[in-house]
Design a protein around this motif. Sequence first.
Motif, PDB file in Angstrom:
ATOM      1  N   GLY A  62       0.960  -1.087   0.098  1.00 39.83           N
ATOM      2  CA  GLY A  62      -0.049   0.153  -0.016  1.00 39.83           C
ATOM      3  C   GLY A  62       0.759   1.060  -0.101  1.00 39.83           C
ATOM      4  O   GLY A  62       1.892   1.180   0.117  1.00 39.83           O
ATOM      5  N   ASP A  63       0.243   2.486  -0.297  1.00 34.65           N
ATOM      6  CA  ASP A  63       1.110   3.660  -0.193  1.00 34.65           C
ATOM      7  C   ASP A  63       1.459   4.160   1.058  1.00 34.65           C
ATOM      8  O   ASP A  63       2.249   4.973   1.209  1.00 34.65           O
TER       9      ASP A  63
ATOM     10  N   GLU B 177       7.968   0.513  -6.376  1.00 35.53           N
ATOM     11  CA  GLU B 177       7.973   1.604  -5.245  1.00 35.53           C
ATOM     12  C   GLU B 177       8.320   1.097  -3.695  1.00 35.53           C
ATOM     13  O   GLU B 177       8.618   1.717  -2.860  1.00 35.53           O
ATOM     14  N   MET B 178       8.178  -0.324  -3.901  1.00 38.29           N
ATOM     15  CA  MET B 178       8.470  -0.967  -2.560  1.00 38.29           C
ATOM     16  C   MET B 178      10.103  -0.871  -2.128  1.00 38.29           C
ATOM     17  O   MET B 178      10.421  -1.087  -1.165  1.00 38.29           O
ATOM     18  N   CYS B 179      10.606  -0.733  -3.192  1.00 42.88           N
ATOM     19  CA  CYS B 179      12.279  -0.291  -2.788  1.00 42.88           C
ATOM     20  C   CYS B 179      12.215   0.992  -2.158  1.00 42.88           C
ATOM     21  O   CYS B 179      11.842   1.858  -2.447  1.00 42.88           O
ATOM     22  N   ASN B 180      12.924   0.766  -0.687  1.00 39.50           N
ATOM     23  CA  ASN B 180      12.931   2.058   0.005  1.00 39.50           C
ATOM     24  C   ASN B 180      14.315   2.579   0.156  1.00 39.50           C
ATOM     25  O   ASN B 180      14.549   3.418   0.854  1.00 39.50           O
ATOM     26  N   ASN B 181      15.238   2.192  -0.704  1.00 39.68           N
ATOM     27  CA  ASN B 181      16.411   2.539  -0.884  1.00 39.68           C
ATOM     28  C   ASN B 181      17.456   2.595   0.184  1.00 39.68           C
ATOM     29  O   ASN B 181      18.632   3.162   0.233  1.00 39.68           O
ATOM     30  N   ASN B 182      17.142   1.516   0.923  1.00 43.59           N
ATOM     31  CA  ASN B 182      18.079   1.291   2.101  1.00 43.59           C
ATOM     32  C   ASN B 182      19.341   0.468   1.598  1.00 43.59           C
ATOM     33  O   ASN B 182      20.491   0.372   2.336  1.00 43.59           O
ATOM     34  N   GLY B 183      19.561   0.142   0.435  1.00 37.62           N
ATOM     35  CA  GLY B 183      20.578  -0.302   0.010  1.00 37.62           C
ATOM     36  C   GLY B 183      21.208  -1.750   0.425  1.00 37.62           C
ATOM     37  O   GLY B 183      22.388  -2.028   0.390  1.00 37.62           O
ATOM     38  N   HIS B 184      20.248  -2.752   0.900  1.00 39.27           N
ATOM     39  CA  HIS B 184      20.705  -4.007   1.263  1.00 39.27           C
ATOM     40  C   HIS B 184      21.397  -4.727   0.006  1.00 39.27           C
ATOM     41  O   HIS B 184      21.989  -5.658   0.355  1.00 39.27           O
ATOM     42  N   CYS B 185      20.820  -4.447  -1.078  1.00 42.13           N
ATOM     43  CA  CYS B 185      21.319  -5.013  -2.221  1.00 42.13           C
ATOM     44  C   CYS B 185      22.735  -4.657  -2.744  1.00 42.13           C
ATOM     45  O   CYS B 185      23.164  -5.403  -3.610  1.00 42.13           O
ATOM     46  N   ARG B 186      23.264  -3.884  -1.953  1.00 37.29           N
ATOM     47  CA  ARG B 186      24.818  -3.271  -2.128  1.00 37.29           C
ATOM     48  C   ARG B 186      25.841  -4.459  -1.231  1.00 37.29           C
ATOM     49  O   ARG B 186      27.062  -4.376  -1.195  1.00 37.29           O
ATOM     50  N   LYS B 187      25.322  -5.416  -0.605  1.00 32.84           N
ATOM     51  CA  LYS B 187      25.894  -6.210   0.196  1.00 32.84           C
ATOM     52  C   LYS B 187      26.775  -7.550  -0.626  1.00 32.84           C
ATOM     53  O   LYS B 187      26.604  -7.590  -1.711  1.00 32.84           O
ATOM     54  N   PHE B 188      27.921  -7.652   0.040  1.00 28.89           N
ATOM     55  CA  PHE B 188      28.493  -8.701  -0.735  1.00 28.89           C
ATOM     56  C   PHE B 188      28.707 -10.102   0.163  1.00 28.89           C
ATOM     57  O   PHE B 188      29.734 -10.844  -0.246  1.00 28.89           O
TER      58      PHE B 188
END
Length: 1014
Positions: free
Chosen positions: A407-408, A598-609
Amino acid sequence: MRIDPPSHLQPAGTVLPPNEVCAQLARRLAAETEGEVLFDAASRGRYATDASIYQIMPVGVLVPKSERDVATAIDIARDLQVPVLARGGGTSQCGQTTGAALVIDNSKHLRRVLELDVAQRRVTVEPGLVLDHLNAQLKPHGLWFPVDVSTSAQATLGGMAGNNSCGSRSIAYGNMVHNVLGASAWLSDGELVDFGPVARLGARAADIALHVKQLARQHHAEIAERWPKVMRRVAGYNLDIFDNQSERPYTADGSVNLAHLLIGAEGTLAYTRSLTLQLCELPRAKVLGVVNFASFHAAMDSAQHIVKLGPTAVELVDRTMIELSLANPAFKPTVEKALIGKPAAILLVEFSGEDRAALLHRLQQLAELMGDLGLPDSVVRMPEEAAQKALWEVRKAGLNIMMSLKGDGKPVSFIEDCAVPLEHLAAYTDGLTEVFARHGTRGTWYAHASVGTLHVRPILDMRIDGAAKMRAIAEEAGELVRKYKGAFSGEHGDGLCRGEWIEWQFGPAINEAFRAIKNKLDPIGLFNPGKIIDPPKMDDGALFRFAPASAPQPYKRIPITPVLDWSAWNVQADPVTEETTPPGSGGDVTGGFAKAVEMCNNNGHCRKFDAGTMCPSYRVTRDEQHLTRGRANTLRLALSGQLGPGAFTGEAVRDAMDLCVGCKGCKRDCPTGVDMAKMKIEFLAHYKKKHGHTLADRLVARLPEYLHAASRMPWLFNLRNRLPGAAWLGERLLGLSAKRSLPEFRTDTFWTTRDPTLFTSRDMVIAAACSGRKSAVLFVDTFNGGFESENAWAAARVLKAAGYLLHTVEKFSGHHCCGRTYLANGMVGEAKARAGALIDALLPLAEAGVPIVGLEPSCLLTLRDETLAMGLGDKAKTVAAQALLFEEFIAREMREGHFKLALKPAEKPILLHGHCHQKAFGAVSPILEVLKLIPDAKPELIESSCCGMAGSFGYEASHYEVSMRMAEAALLPAVRSHPDAIVLADGTSCRHQIADGAQRQAVHVARLLDALMA
């Protein structure tokens, strides 16, 4: 000279300079630095946001390759009067790293350890180094940097210094400022200054120190009266280094270190070149107690008593986070082990030290304390390190888990860092709950109960009435903070959402002292303007990522008709009850696709290695563009018209999606469930509809159609691998890399050499299943049936030997296909037709409860994933419920006591590589379970991301180099280091990558089991 905004009506740091200045800046950076200069709209848009609710388009982006590039960029920006904004992981919660400035991204190249002194336990690092990467280098020395923020896998040390980060264990180790020994930084005039102990400062630094000391003396009375006395105070500048007010002094001996002035300054005073940090010895042992509470109030009230036991951490997880964690397949098994019944909240209480026996005694003391507090049998004890680590990973993902609400309306960060003394924590949280209720919402709660800092976020819809409620809630929360003598900003900094509260907290006199500090170090206002000094209003809708209708440019979605079903995201949610409206009722003109993005909240968990799959393209490029977050931002900007007309099917989005390998790592690893693999299918369908499919697209997609014709004359189709020059010609005409061998067509496919003794009719299998006899249908895909038929035969022999009655679905001409090759090329309509035919063939078996067993992960798991979004109805769900990978099926049957098979020892080590889709669906652990059938087997799992082949991705010339870098990151070195091992890989493309890159034959698990049958 001072950099001022063009109008007094517009806050500093929010207005772009004239176009000609931006163009001149880009030209000079390209000519005078070696860094990457990114001034296109999409690149700027990807750097316009962080993990906050804000978005400000930067002037441009520089990714420097050296510190010389940074120094040069500062000089150029000063000449052109363009502000400079330093950026690390871009994970700030409050908008610190957004601004109309030249953004300089330290994270790609400026990430070295410059000096390590093990004896003195100190290290000097560049600002772009990620915390987890530093600790990985320190671990062999028995050391670590203990400011363990939840974003440790992506947070850079420069960013942590800018925020004065704290972490879960600050009760034991303090904040960032307590662990910084020195800093080297550029001032806005270009001078490089060393900041450290005042007794050893150079002339420029000593002059700064004298200025700050005089300010502290001048405002001594105000500081004593207005300055929060809690350790968790990160607002404003650290003026009190000369007049300590914290319950934990800045230094152990009371001396003054000028580097501490820069900590928490959010990059507004200087640009960090390097940091010198104090290290600690790694604890030899840790134990964890999970305290379950029937009420939230009881958890808050107990914290003040628990800390007296001397824990290293006391962390809160509330009911909302528990429920969302249980809904996430990656977290559910871990969370279930920590619960007693259905608690309203849990506290994670950690004890660490040298003596494990003493720690176990502390765990017993915790249980006894809870009994004394009227909560006997409320503690789940976790003395094992693996269980502790798994649960801490859930806690560290707390923010993203909270943001997974559909939801929004989302939990919004603006009062989440208020810190109060522990004795008032329960009363404060009760009061804040009442505030939320008055405004028709509720809060999500988690984090640092040990130090009175709870990350509480009310659920607000920032597109409608969120801004008005935000201000009202902040004002009432502020009164509670003042009542209980706390700090309004306790961990995540000020940025855009708390900057205006600095003067409220400290008063006008101290606020002017802060301004004097800014003017002393950065008199021209070059560095990150609009933060701490002269910040904008927190509820300025023009600065919101999702700007409301009242803003000059409100956020709007551009209508599209999706080809996949995204209706599950197209909902609205009640902020109090959490109940969602029916799928498709959310008002999204993109059918839910934009809401999913828009579910991406930009917390950057995808930058992990670390362990896991996400995000393989980022791991080898370190480019924001080739990151799940970067792709989501690009899609969001395009779907909202911010990249111009037709951008969704334009080249900026195509470039961002290009290196997405469809691994589905984000589907599992991203706590908010951003499924970029499925989003790429949606994008490709629209892009290819507009631009057309290439010949290579058609050849790859329609492989299942011509496979059988090719098998009748394989010599012709295999000429490309054998005829000199054919591979070169294929690369020129089709774009398939000449450095690759292609799969070999063959005459003896599964379908041309079928052994009738292994299979029986559909009706007999259904009858057997209905009578309780062991049965299964073997789904033989294009790859295991047409190119490696040995795998299909081996699987059939293994299942037959274990007593299963088998059937396989076929059709008169060709074979049934899941549609995977079509999906990978955006041909969703054709994929739906092929998948629909397969589902129709499997449906009678699935309805009878016959397990559908597949060999190729990407094909079988298509039945559990994409087919459910193709509009195939309930029949697709019925088939999906019965679809299992070969090892998943055997593992399930083993657990139920149905599967027995006598096997010989392997007599060689076993090395296992998991297919990305197996990892995404939690299907790797069943493989390890099945391998236990082999006597004395000790299989080793390769901790790798994607192999890099990813279907046809690695065959393409344009992707060959990236593909090999993905493979060389972990997979191929692991294979080479075990020359005598049996290498297992269920994925067809994985096996091909191993063969090409390591010249080793990897085999399917079915082949190994078949070979070892006694």
